[in-house]
Design an enzyme around this catalytic site. Structure first.
Site, mmCIF file in Angstrom:
data_model
loop_
_atom_site.group_PDB
_atom_site.id
_atom_site.type_symbol
_atom_site.label_atom_id
_atom_site.label_comp_id
_atom_site.label_asym_id
_atom_site.label_seq_id
_atom_site.Cartn_x
_atom_site.Cartn_y
_atom_site.Cartn_z
ATOM 1 N N HIS A 154 21.253 56.072 28.684
ATOM 2 C CA HIS A 154 20.453 55.520 27.587
ATOM 3 C C HIS A 154 19.354 54.605 28.104
ATOM 4 O O HIS A 154 19.331 54.236 29.271
ATOM 5 C CB HIS A 154 21.352 54.769 26.596
ATOM 6 C CG HIS A 154 22.069 53.600 27.196
ATOM 7 N ND1 HIS A 154 21.466 52.371 27.402
ATOM 8 C CD2 HIS A 154 23.343 53.473 27.653
ATOM 9 C CE1 HIS A 154 22.341 51.542 27.942
ATOM 10 N NE2 HIS A 154 23.490 52.182 28.110
ATOM 11 N N CYS A 170 27.864 52.693 31.386
ATOM 12 C CA CYS A 170 26.767 53.636 31.147
ATOM 13 C C CYS A 170 25.720 53.580 32.261
ATOM 14 O O CYS A 170 25.697 52.666 33.064
ATOM 15 C CB CYS A 170 26.094 53.336 29.812
ATOM 16 S SG CYS A 170 27.170 53.601 28.390
#
Length: 194
Positions: A154, A170
């Site tokens: 992301h 992440c």
């Protein structure tokens, strides 16, 4: 004597292996600090700028391929046609939060909302239940959802995180770069975290 603008020198220096860069710097009349000339520092200085071959990780490109290197803090992307892109990333804070292996992109979301994972809320009960899209959202402007629950590639509004160990699992990219990657990636793209 080679005459080169500083901008061109930096571009050339960052795209070549470290030991070659040291020789190149001397050749064009620049001196690197001693701490950058030592072999033990070479890996830290070049790791994010090295390219890798997709064939070392996948049998075929299929819908495309991503290798996220948590050591060099770089994401490598190959299109189905073999076009290659390299992006600097943020990576998980610790090895406990780092998952490695094969997964795939199962969803793409523009302006995602963020919901802290149960383990995040356990570590920090003051976290909100959900954060809507916007400047306070840790997922930035785009998110690629992986087949592993809670794992994403992301963007981030906090540009200080890129190039650092700063996530809870992440892989983060600058917002401008996640938009570029998002537009190139298809659902079903194979992903490997190393």
């Amino acid at each position: 004597m080679i005459i080169m603008k500083r901008r061109n020198f930096l571009a050339a220096a960052l795209s070549t292996p470290f030991l070659a860069r040291a020789g190149f710097a001397e050749e064009v009349g620049l001196t690197l600090p001693d701490e950058l000339k030592t072999p033990e520092n070479a890996r830290n200085n070049i790791s994010s700028f090295r390219t890798i071959d997709w064939r070392d990780h996948f049998e075929a490109l299929g819908k495309g391929a991503i290798v996220a290197d948590t050591v060099s803090r770089a994401l490598h992307f190959w299109s189905p046609e073999g076009d290659y892109k390299l992006y600097p990333t943020s990576v998980p804070i610790s090895t406990d939060l780092t998952r490695r292996g094969y997964t795939s992109v199962i969803n793409k979301v523009k302006n995602p909302t963020w919901t802290p994972t149960p383990s995040m809320r356990e570590r920090d009960p003051s976290l909100p239940v959900t954060v809507p899209a916007g400047p306070a959202n840790p997922l930035g402007v785009r998110a690629l959802y992986l087949s592993w629950q809670y794992y994403r590639i992301h963007g981030t509004h906090d540009t200080r995180k890129i190039g650092r160990r700063s996530s809870d699992g992440c892989i983060g990219l600058y917002n401008e770069q996640i938009v570029d990657l998002y537009d190139r990636v298809a659902v079903g793209t194979q992903v490997k975290l190393i």
